[in-house]
Design a protein around this motif. Sequence first.
Motif, PDB file in Angstrom:
ATOM      1  N   GLY A  18     -17.330  10.498  53.073  1.00  0.00           N
ATOM      2  CA  GLY A  18     -16.521  11.599  52.683  1.00  0.00           C
ATOM      3  C   GLY A  18     -15.627  11.976  53.726  1.00  0.00           C
ATOM      4  O   GLY A  18     -15.312  10.987  54.745  1.00  0.00           O
ATOM      5  N   ASP A  55     -21.365   4.693  50.356  1.00  0.00           N
ATOM      6  CA  ASP A  55     -21.348   5.831  49.705  1.00  0.00           C
ATOM      7  C   ASP A  55     -21.817   5.417  48.225  1.00  0.00           C
ATOM      8  O   ASP A  55     -21.671   4.342  47.655  1.00  0.00           O
ATOM      9  N   GLU A  63     -17.521  25.589  46.660  1.00  0.00           N
ATOM     10  CA  GLU A  63     -16.533  24.647  47.714  1.00  0.00           C
ATOM     11  C   GLU A  63     -17.402  24.368  48.677  1.00  0.00           C
ATOM     12  O   GLU A  63     -17.329  22.839  49.327  1.00  0.00           O
ATOM     13  N   ILE A 117     -23.313  14.997  60.838  1.00  0.00           N
ATOM     14  CA  ILE A 117     -21.909  15.432  60.893  1.00  0.00           C
ATOM     15  C   ILE A 117     -21.529  16.190  59.628  1.00  0.00           C
ATOM     16  O   ILE A 117     -22.055  15.599  58.514  1.00  0.00           O
ATOM     17  N   TYR A 163     -10.727  25.312  57.129  1.00  0.00           N
ATOM     18  CA  TYR A 163     -11.574  25.043  58.454  1.00  0.00           C
ATOM     19  C   TYR A 163     -12.935  24.182  58.172  1.00  0.00           C
ATOM     20  O   TYR A 163     -13.266  23.634  59.257  1.00  0.00           O
TER      21      TYR A 163
END
Length: 389
Positions: free
Chosen positions: A11, A29, A333, A360, A373
């Motif tokens: 991603g 993935d 989201e 991460i 953000y």
Amino acid sequence: MDYDVVILGAGAAGLMCAAQCGGRVLLVDHAKKPGEKIRISGGGRCNFTNTDTTAANYLSANPHFAKSALARYTPWDFVSLVSEHGIAWHEKTLGQLFCDGSAQQIVDMLTGLVARAGADLRLQTSASGVERVAGGFALSLTRGDRTQRISTRALVLATGGKSIPKMGASGFAYEIARQFDLPMVETRPALVPLTFPPERFAGLPGTALPTRVTADTTGFDEAMLFTHRGLSGPAILQASSYWHEGEAISVNLTPGTDAFAALRRLRGEVGRRSLHRALDTLIPAKLSDHLAGEWQLAGNLGDQSDKALAELAARLGNWTLTPAGSEGYRTAEVTLGGISTDALSSKDMQVKDVPGLYAIGECVDVTGWLGGYNFQWAWASAMAAARAL
Ligand code: FDA
């Protein structure tokens, strides 16, 4: 060791990390395509960063944790990358930067960088059986009916959160974190519409208006939208991250307007207008109809004392509503909470007690506001790890 670095999850964070770290890198993935959330983000235009990003725009049990990574890879660093690749962008509002064309351009840029870095991208591949071995980690990779055991010096968890399971979200990073006894912060859906009983806003679905919505003392001045399930729109999505089950939210329906002064002025001009219709000058008429019933508004403006108008203005400024729930991970989201930052080095996102293991992006307990953000955290946390790998 077969690899220097294996990154689980292609991603936003995983692609960025694979693009930027050197050595023999494998990016894995289970989805058919990389970067699917990037592709659908920002209404197909990807709100890829926010130029006003600071750690104050994130929720985390440790509000200082994100500072180091955000300072060392800023929104302007990502803007430079985007511009170098000829991707045109524009500022929509409040520092939010979007592609002029399509979000696919960001996916293409990142997959191009991954290929240029020489990293190996394996899709439709799932990982299991992760274990620590001398000098690194071993894990099994399965594609179709073929399973292969591989070893790596470093392992990066970048499988995101639980939001939108239909798109492949799995909570896999949390499982691995638990396996390694890492502390976790309880997860819950965020940036998510809030639900109400079906009859609560009858006649209002489709109505939108500017508001200030406050949950747990944090307020957001943005649009609110009535839906068939309850409330949505940016103000609600933002406030949902601060809302807890059972608590009320406060909706200011007339933000930035002195509603008392406006109603008094109107009383002087059109005293014979009904109180109900007087509200139409401040809020959409359908909402006036709804509130006139809910608040049992009767009489004309001219009949109202200053005290009565002040009370009405105060109600408009603080409509208190208790959601039944949220739409949950199905439409959220992002996921709040996750791998506790206590477990990680803020400098390089490495697990303090498990050298070589990194986490991460969204799987970490750092969750951004709406407005670019979250991608900025994905890029910045990925870069922090990539520099150390
Ligand atoms: P991300 O979810 O991007 O990637 C995780 C990857 O891991 C996926 O490719 C998944 O398939 C893979 N994976 C999961 N489990 C696995 C397993 N067991 N094995 C192998 N692979 C696995 N943010 C923002 O800043 N601006 C925006 O405009 C938007 N818009 C937006 C729209 C919508 C509809 C959603 C749902 C979200 C956004 N966001 C957003 C949020 C943003 O998409 C999100 O914060 C980042 O994608 C997080 O990046 P990650 O790389 O951490 O996870």
